[in-house]
Write a protein that holds these residues in place. Sequence first.
Motif, PDB file in Angstrom:
ATOM      1  N   SER A 129       0.828  -1.199   0.000  1.00 20.49           N
ATOM      2  CA  SER A 129       0.000   0.000   0.000  1.00 20.49           C
ATOM      3  C   SER A 129       0.869   1.259   0.000  1.00 20.49           C
ATOM      4  O   SER A 129       2.049   1.220   0.314  1.00 20.49           O
ATOM      5  N   ASN A 130       0.237   2.375  -0.320  1.00 18.44           N
ATOM      6  CA  ASN A 130       1.008   3.618  -0.352  1.00 18.44           C
ATOM      7  C   ASN A 130       1.155   4.192   1.054  1.00 18.44           C
ATOM      8  O   ASN A 130       0.505   3.762   1.994  1.00 18.44           O
ATOM      9  N   ARG A 162       6.694  12.390   0.693  1.00 18.72           N
ATOM     10  CA  ARG A 162       5.307  12.565   0.266  1.00 18.72           C
ATOM     11  C   ARG A 162       4.823  13.981   0.560  1.00 18.72           C
ATOM     12  O   ARG A 162       4.131  14.597  -0.248  1.00 18.72           O
TER      13      ARG A 162
END
Length: 131
Positions: free
Chosen positions: A2-3, A105
């Motif tokens: 998953s991110n 991010r």
Amino acid sequence: MSNIEDRHPDVLHNLEFAIVKVYRAEPAMLDLDAQDAVDALVRHYRAEQEGRRPPATRLDGRAERVFQAVREICEWRLGRKPLSGLDEIPDDPIPVAELVECLRRIGKSIRFWNRESGRRGYLGYVSQYVR
């Protein structure tokens, strides 16, 4: 896999809270100040991850304040130091590699919102979601 948004939304929120806290105290702050601080933190923790000595940071006023505020959250999330005024360290510390991914991010988000909405695009956007 998953991110990072799915794996660590709480960490991202903590880091963004620190950025917004400085912005609210210093309304003249720009996305560039946040970007410089986040980039310096990525370099710092990436060097640590690679077993190198973290580089010295040379940031000006607002960027330095963002760096220090976000670094305090980073050290807490890594399980190294309690936050100011708290005695607790997280039960589930995050690995340095995951922290670097979170910081990267946020840097990506800063660049995106800055291009979309100008000099305070990211700060204006993220401020809506941080109380």
